[in-house]
Write a protein that holds these residues in place. Structure first.
Motif, short mmCIF file in Angstrom:
data_model
loop_
_atom_site.label_atom_id
_atom_site.label_comp_id
_atom_site.label_asym_id
_atom_site.label_seq_id
_atom_site.Cartn_x
_atom_site.Cartn_y
_atom_site.Cartn_z
N HIS A 263 -33.43 -100.61 31.12
CA HIS A 263 -33.89 -100.41 29.74
C HIS A 263 -32.72 -100.01 28.84
CE1 HIS A 263 -37.96 -99.49 31.81
NE2 HIS A 263 -37.74 -100.78 31.72
N THR A 264 -31.84 -100.98 28.65
CA THR A 264 -30.59 -100.74 27.93
C THR A 264 -30.79 -100.73 26.42
OG1 THR A 264 -30.19 -103.11 28.03
CG2 THR A 264 -29.16 -101.78 29.74
N GLN A 265 -29.76 -100.26 25.75
CA GLN A 265 -29.77 -100.18 24.29
C GLN A 265 -28.55 -100.88 23.74
OE1 GLN A 265 -29.80 -95.91 23.90
NE2 GLN A 265 -32.03 -95.81 23.90
N GLN A 266 -28.79 -101.93 22.99
CA GLN A 266 -27.72 -102.64 22.29
C GLN A 266 -27.55 -101.97 20.93
OE1 GLN A 266 -25.84 -105.30 23.44
NE2 GLN A 266 -24.65 -105.07 21.56
N VAL A 267 -26.38 -101.41 20.68
CA VAL A 267 -26.17 -100.63 19.47
C VAL A 267 -25.95 -101.53 18.26
CG1 VAL A 267 -24.65 -98.95 18.36
CG2 VAL A 267 -25.29 -98.67 20.77
N VAL A 268 -26.74 -101.33 17.23
CA VAL A 268 -26.64 -102.10 16.00
C VAL A 268 -25.79 -101.36 14.97
CG1 VAL A 268 -27.98 -103.06 14.07
CG2 VAL A 268 -28.86 -103.23 16.41
N SER A 269 -26.00 -100.04 14.88
CA SER A 269 -25.20 -99.24 13.95
C SER A 269 -25.08 -97.80 14.46
CB SER A 269 -25.80 -99.25 12.54
OG SER A 269 -26.99 -98.49 12.52
N GLU B 210 -31.16 -102.01 19.54
CA GLU B 210 -32.18 -102.94 20.05
C GLU B 210 -32.51 -102.45 21.45
OE1 GLU B 210 -30.36 -106.76 19.80
OE2 GLU B 210 -30.30 -106.72 17.61
N GLN B 211 -33.70 -101.90 21.60
CA GLN B 211 -34.10 -101.30 22.86
C GLN B 211 -34.76 -102.34 23.76
OE1 GLN B 211 -34.08 -97.84 24.07
NE2 GLN B 211 -34.72 -98.93 25.92
N THR B 212 -34.27 -102.45 25.00
CA THR B 212 -34.93 -103.30 25.98
C THR B 212 -35.92 -102.45 26.77
OG1 THR B 212 -32.97 -104.68 26.21
CG2 THR B 212 -34.57 -104.75 28.01
N GLY B 213 -37.18 -102.82 26.75
CA GLY B 213 -38.20 -102.06 27.49
C GLY B 213 -38.44 -100.70 26.85
N PRO B 214 -39.19 -99.85 27.56
CA PRO B 214 -39.48 -98.53 27.01
C PRO B 214 -38.23 -97.66 27.00
CG PRO B 214 -40.36 -98.71 29.24
CD PRO B 214 -39.85 -100.07 28.88
#
Lengths: 145, 145
Positions: free
Chosen positions: A73-79, A94-98
């Motif tokens: 459940h990774t997090q792609q950082v937008v800002s 952008e959160q993948t999964g919970p």
């Protein structure tokens, strides 16, 4: 501690606390939902900036913690932003999964305090207190008793 | 410390830190914008719940701080939630005026870290490092020099 140094432009703005940590608030970039609050040290912030993946410092395990490393459940950082005095970080991701390890979308999901129930309980207490106080009510008309 | 006790239903769920504080994230209920992060002690949380006005503990002044008491930029609390382990509070509020004492809408407004600039600087550093390393490049083909 990290192979990625914190860029000078950021190091000059961030104010870590006495433990070398700064709170990081993570928000879903699409929905605006606040997902979680965790902590970053110098290395966690540097790694987050360099990799654009939400990376924190686990105070309980005493290690860097790349969100989703085990759960996926990774997090792609937008800002990334710092607040006015540099002692809080805000990530939009952008959160993948919970986001929550309990399986809920955010760590705050379904964990609201019931304000109306509190107010009703408070009102009931006030009535009880008023009734209990009634025998002495005459005394209080003097003003400062 | 406060005339308003923390309701038992909340006291049982919240985990204050060693200093008796819990971080509180405040979000605009209408826009979803994260406005600020501040701290609450037992009394600040109890007062927030009882009055539905955002009230914090000022660590620098060592006193309860009702947001907007001097500026008029008050916060009408719409909802309160605790996170999964009870050590963070999330307030959703109707914010009057700017939330930040600097006059910006939120404490994070216009304070983004420029991720693209960092990436460009990182790439430039990498090129410089590679160029500086070139004279010794033959050595490194041995593997572990």
């Amino acid at each position: 501690m990290s192979s990625t140094p914190l860029p000078a432009a950021v190091r000059d703005r961030v104010r870590f606390d006495a433990d070398g940590l700064v709170p990081a608030i993570t928000q879903d970039a699409a929905t605006g939902e606040v997902l979680m609050m965790a902590w970053m040290n110098d290395a966690a912030l540097a790694t987050t900036l360099a990799t654009r993946r939400g990376t924190y410092w686990s105070r309980s395990r005493g290690e860097l913690w790349r969100k989703g490393a085990s759960s996926g459940h990774t997090q792609q950082v937008v800002s990334v932003a710092l607040d006015c005095d540099g002692d809080t970080v805000l990530l939009r991701v952008e959160q993948t999964g919970p986001a929550c390890h309990t399986g809920t979308t955010s760590c705050f999901t379904d964990r609201a305090v019931d304000l109306d129930a509190l107010e009703a309980a408070e009102a009931a207490d006030t009535v009880e207190t008023a009734e209990a106080a009634r025998p002495g009510e005459e005394d209080r008309t003097d003003g400062d008793s």
